[in-house]
Structure formats: structure tokens, C-alpha cells
Scaffold this active site. Structure first.
Site, PDB file in Angstrom:
ATOM      1  N   LYS A   1      46.611  50.465  48.336  1.00  0.00           N
ATOM      2  CA  LYS A   1      46.400  51.456  47.299  1.00  0.00           C
ATOM      3  C   LYS A   1      45.017  52.072  47.508  1.00  0.00           C
ATOM      4  O   LYS A   1      44.046  51.357  47.798  1.00  0.00           O
ATOM      5  CB  LYS A   1      46.493  50.786  45.933  1.00  0.00           C
ATOM      6  CG  LYS A   1      46.372  51.706  44.733  1.00  0.00           C
ATOM      7  CD  LYS A   1      46.584  50.898  43.457  1.00  0.00           C
ATOM      8  CE  LYS A   1      46.510  51.734  42.196  1.00  0.00           C
ATOM      9  NZ  LYS A   1      46.788  50.921  40.987  1.00  0.00           N
TER      10      LYS A   1
ATOM     11  N   SER B   1      50.215  52.648  38.313  1.00  0.00           N
ATOM     12  CA  SER B   1      49.493  53.594  39.130  1.00  0.00           C
ATOM     13  C   SER B   1      49.645  53.330  40.626  1.00  0.00           C
ATOM     14  O   SER B   1      49.271  54.168  41.458  1.00  0.00           O
ATOM     15  CB  SER B   1      48.010  53.572  38.751  1.00  0.00           C
ATOM     16  OG  SER B   1      47.446  52.280  38.919  1.00  0.00           O
TER      17      SER B   1
ATOM     18  N   SER C   1      50.370  48.053  36.449  1.00  0.00           N
ATOM     19  CA  SER C   1      50.523  48.946  37.592  1.00  0.00           C
ATOM     20  C   SER C   1      51.007  48.272  38.862  1.00  0.00           C
ATOM     21  O   SER C   1      51.327  48.958  39.834  1.00  0.00           O
ATOM     22  CB  SER C   1      49.199  49.658  37.878  1.00  0.00           C
ATOM     23  OG  SER C   1      48.872  50.513  36.810  1.00  0.00           O
TER      24      SER C   1
END
Length: 523
Positions: free
Chosen positions: A19, A93, A117
Site C-alpha cells: 500500500k 483504504s 481498511s
């Protein structure tokens, strides 16, 4: 990225994606903001561990800007959709990390999980997502969203691969002030016998397409152990605090200075986080106090069950639905995930029965901090994957506490940090007296009388303390208190706090109140 030769190790040759709020040396860490274009000087702590174990970093993935969102649409690089449907969101996210794994581009991917997330995108893409206990995996080299709650999570297509990576990720990092050493606790509940799984004792207001797979998931849980209904009210209320309490101010502290450039900042992220600038210190302490009360109210749940089963979300929105109501839809997605880090819990998300329209339905198992291995093992059994023999529970001593070491009291952390777990409430035999002791910290002392009495005893809590921690704990106890045998009202003998005769002042006898908490309430 250029090809990299994998190092030997337990993850040799496995590919991973990161990420883009996690540092990879030589690559910018944008956190979804193109202005952050300076290459990272070194790897995040957890990335170094994975590379040293043989994993190969394939690249960075898209995310909701500054890890603020559960939808996967708040990015200047474009929105992600589920691999199962072009119309439905991927969840955020950690949106891009989930897609990279679900499409087979990498074997596993790192995300972060502050509000859910690492679990929501796993659920929306048919993946396994492990959300560790807070502080178990270092966040050094991770752009903070809400630093006291942030966790690095891992997603994979199987429990086995996610677990392999998780094993490597777990390590104490002295440079991370939130890193902590946690004993591995195989069970959340004291005692032995079949696994006990809690399910909500109320309707969950699920999307109609979720109702059937949820009932099928509960039936599946019944094949693994005993299923009992439990009160999740305090957990749901705690979930509401994440975006209505002081933790918005923590997000503002982390990246509020980045929100002024209208051209580069997602408007929904700005609208949410800028509210944090107006919060005061009194707002913060009010939030902390309310969270402490909800944590206390939720404690009995963990004496009843080994894990709590919940859907990851209530629904799976479309991109159109998120565009029409970006904050409202996002809030609904966090109803079953927001509270996990606030209440210091661990979780693993994994696929449940599919919806009738073919889209995935994700469930999660939740347990107190330190029980990561137990819920991961339960998920592996659920998914029909190879089981791993968990270590036998460490020998424990039953310890009765009556005052400052009770749950929620000032010295309770001395027990928790040593791996102690609350077993049950109890009362002493009727011939014990409770005295108020002198000192800077108010405490009670229990002394047994010489003659039988018809008293009802004093309220105590029984904690299971690892035997190896007993000597160190005993060294913290100041006279006139000491550890000694204590008899309970049911005749059981346990170790407990007792008071020597020089502390038993008849003028400070508070036995009639029945408990230390009753004394504090009166005071």
C-alpha cells in the site's frame, strides 16, 4: 520495478505489493497525494523483515488518500472496483492492495487497518485479511493516519499464505513507540473444551443479499464449536466514536497541513479531517472516558467466548452509490470494523458463503489483543486449510484481586502487561474483612477473622496469571499487602491479596460495603 532476486527464507520467491503509505526504499511514498514525490530513503521496518525472509516487492498500490476511507474511491489516481464486479467498489483504504492480490498479480499484499481498511477490501474481493493486535507489527516507515490505532495488515488468497507473511511481520521494534511485546494467548476464554463463538443477539440490518449468507455463516460456525448469542451493543457504540470523537484530531495532527491545496486533496477527505482542527483537549478526554466505559461494558463478552463472529460489512455498495453519498456510505461500512482497534482487539477476515448474485460475502473473527494465533487458526479450520498445532496454554495461577488491580483500576495494567486474563467474578468466604489502607494510592486490605462469621464476603475478580510471571508480579506488591491463600465463597482456594495484621485498622473497616467499587462510588 527492476527484477530483484529473492533471498533464501520462509517466504522465498513470494511476491508482495505495498500500500502506498508504506515505505519502499527508492520509491516515493505518496499516500495518495502526488505532491509526496520524494523517494523513501529506506524500507519500512516490516518491509525489511519480509524481504529478508525472501519475499520480493513488486510495487506500490492505490489507496484512499491518506488512508482515510473504506471505499477505495478517494484517490487522484482513480477509483478501484471489486474484481467480481466493475460496478461495485473494491473497499478501502487498502483498495489497490486487495485488487493486486485478487487478480493474482502478487501472492500477498500489505495494507493498513485503522478503521477496517485491511478487512473491508479483503471482504469485497474474496480474500483473507489479518488485522494484528495493535503494536504487534511495527508501523515505523508507515505514513500515519491515526497513529495510536494504525496497524499494518496483510491480505492473501489463503489463510496459509497470509499466515506465513504474518509470522515474519510480527516483531518488536524499539524505534516504534507504539510497538509492544504481546504474549501469544491461545484462547480468549478461560477453561477448556469446545471452542465458543459469539454471534450478535440482535438483528444486524444487513443488505437483503447479505441475510442468507450470514445465516449460512452462523450455521458453519456451529460446526466448529458452540455458538452463543452475545451483547455487541458496547462494540457498536464504540465504533461510532472513531469519526465523532478525538481520533479525528489525531488525523488532523498527522496530515492536516496537507489539506489546504484544493487541487490535490480529495474533497471528502478534507471535509472529514478538517473537523479535527476544532476539537479541544476536553473533547479528547471526554472521548477517552467514554471509550473506557464502553471497554469496561464489553469485558464480560470475552469471558463467554473465544471469538466473536461478525460480517465485515452490512452491504457492498456500488461506485454510483458512493458517489451519491460518499460519507454516509463509508460510515455504514465501518459499523462492524471501526471498534476493533479502539477496543484493542485483533481480527481476521475471510470469505463466507457467496451472495446469490455471485459477489463475495466476508466474515470476520474478533478476539482480544494477543489472541491473533487463535483466531487465525480458527479461520484456517473454517476455510478447510491445514491446521497448525498451537502451543499449549502456559501454566497459570488463579489470582484474586479486590482493589487497585481490578479491571479498570489504576494498577490493572500490571496484570494485563504480564499476560493475565480475567476469568470470572467471585466473592471471598464470609469471614474476611476489608480495611482501607493508608497511602498515596487508595487500596483495600483483606484479612481473615479468627472466628466464623455469617458475612457475605467481599467481591473479587479472579485473574489467570501465567505462572512464569508470578514472582515478578509479587515483587511489585508493597506492605502491608502480600500474596497468600484466599478462600472463596464456594470453598475454592486461590492465591490472593491479603493484608497483614498491622494494616487491619478496625477504625477503617469497610467490609459492609461489600466491594472496593462500592467504596469508590460512595467516596
Amino acid at each position: 520495478m527492476d527484477a530483484v532476486e529473492a533471498k533464501p527464507g520462509p517466504l522465498h520467491g513470494l511476491t508482495m505489493a505495498l500500500k502506498d503509505n508504506i515505505d519502499l526504499a527508492g520509491v516515493p511514498t505518496t499516500a495518495g497525494d502526488p505532491r509526496n514525490d520524494r523517494p523513501a530513503e529506506k524500507n519500512a521496518f516490516v518491509v525489511d523483515r519480509l524481504i529478508e525472509a525472501g519475499a520480493v516487492a513488486s510495487g506500490k498500490t492505490n489507496l484512499d488518500q491518506y488512508a482515510t476511507g473504506l471505499v477505495g474511491t478517494r484517490s487522484p489516481y482513480g477509483a478501484c472496483h471489486s474484481v467480481f464486479s466493475d460496478e461495485h467498489i473494491s473497499g478501502g483504504s487498502s483498495s489497490g492492495s486487495a485488487v493486486a492480490v485478487a487478480t493474482g498479480e502478487v501472492d500477498f499484499a500489505l495494507g493498513t487497518d485503522t478503521a477496517g481498511s485491511g478487512r473491508v477490501p479483503a471482504a469485497f474481493n474474496g480474500l483473507v485479511g489479518i488485522k494484528p493486535s495493535r503494536g504487534l507489527v511495527s508501523t515505523s516507515g508507515v505514513v500515519p493516519a491515526c497513529r495510536s490505532l494504525d496497524c499494518v495488515t496483510v491480505m492473501a488468497r489463503s489463510v496459509s499464505v497470509a499466515r506465513q507473511a504474518f509470522d515474519v511481520m510480527v516483531a518488536f521494534d524499539p524505534d516504534d513507540p507504539y510497538s509492544r511485546r504481546l504474549s501469544s494467548l491461545p484462547r480468549a476464554r478461560s477453561g477448556s473444551g469446545a471452542v465458543v463463538i459469539g454471534v450478535p443477539d440482535r438483528p444486524l440490518d444487513l443488505d437483503p443479499l447479505y441475510e442468507k449468507p450470514w445465516q449460512q455463516a452462523v450455521e458453519q460456525a456451529q460446526k466448529l464449536g458452540t455458538v452463543v448469542p452475545v451483547d455487541i451493543g458496547p462494540l457498536l457504540e464504540a465504533a461510532d466514536l472513531l469519526y465523532s470523537g478525538p481520533w479525528l484530531a489525531e488525523r488532523w495532527l498527522a496530515f492536516g497541513d496537507k489539506l489546504d491545496d484544493v487541487g490535490e486533496v480529495d474533497p471528502t477527505v478534507r471535509a472529514i479531517v478538517r473537523k479535527g482542527a476544532a476539537l479541544t483537549a476536553s473533547d479528547a478526554f471526554a472521548g477517552f472516558d467514554r471509550l473506557a466505559a464502553l471497554a469496561r461494558a464489553s469485558e464480560p463478552l470475552w469471558t463467554e467466548v473465544d471469538a466473536l463472529l461478525l460480517p465485515v460489512t452490512e452491504t457492498h455498495p456500488t461506485l454510483t452509490e458512493v458517489a451519491a453519498d460518499p460519507i454516509g456510505v463509508n460510515s455504514r461500512l465501518g459499523r462492524f470494523t471501526n471498534m476493533v482497534n479502539l477496543l484493542d482487539l485483533c481480527a481476521v477476515a475471510f470469505p463466507g458463503p457467496a451472495r446469490d448474485d455471485g459477489l463475495p460475502f466476508g466474515v470476520q473473527l474478533i478476539a482480544p489483543a494477543g489472541h491473533d494465533e487463535a483466531v487465525i487458526e480458527l479461520a484456517a479450520v473454517w476455510c478447510g486449510e491445514p491446521s497448525r498445532a498451537l502451543p499449549e496454554p502456559a501454566a497459570v495461577v488463579q489470582l484474586a484481586v479486590a482493589g487497585a488491580h481490578l479491571s479498570g483500576q489504576p494498577l490493572n495494567d500490571q496484570l494485563v502487561r504480564r499476560g493475565a486474563t480475567l476469568a470470572r467474578g467471585a466473592r471471598t468466604a464470609g469471614d474476611y474483612r476489608m480495611f482501607l489502607l493508608e497511602g498515596s494510592l487508595p487500596r483495600p486490605g483483606l484479612t481473615r477473622t479468627l472466628e466464623p462469621t455469617s458475612g457475605r464476603g467481599v467481591e473479587v475478580e479472579i485473574w489467570n496469571l501465567p505462572s512464569a510471571e508470578l514472582a515478578g508480579f509479587a515483587a511489585t506488591i508493597a506492605p502491608p499487602l502480600a500474596l497468600g491463600p484466599l478462600e472463596l465463597s464456594d470453598g475454592d482456594q486461590v492465591l490472593g491479596f491479603v493484608c497483614t495484621a498491622d494494616g487491619a485498622d478496625p477504625g477503617r473497616d469497610i467490609t459492609d460495603l461489600g466491594s472496593w467499587r462500592a467504596f469508590l462510588d460512595r467516596a
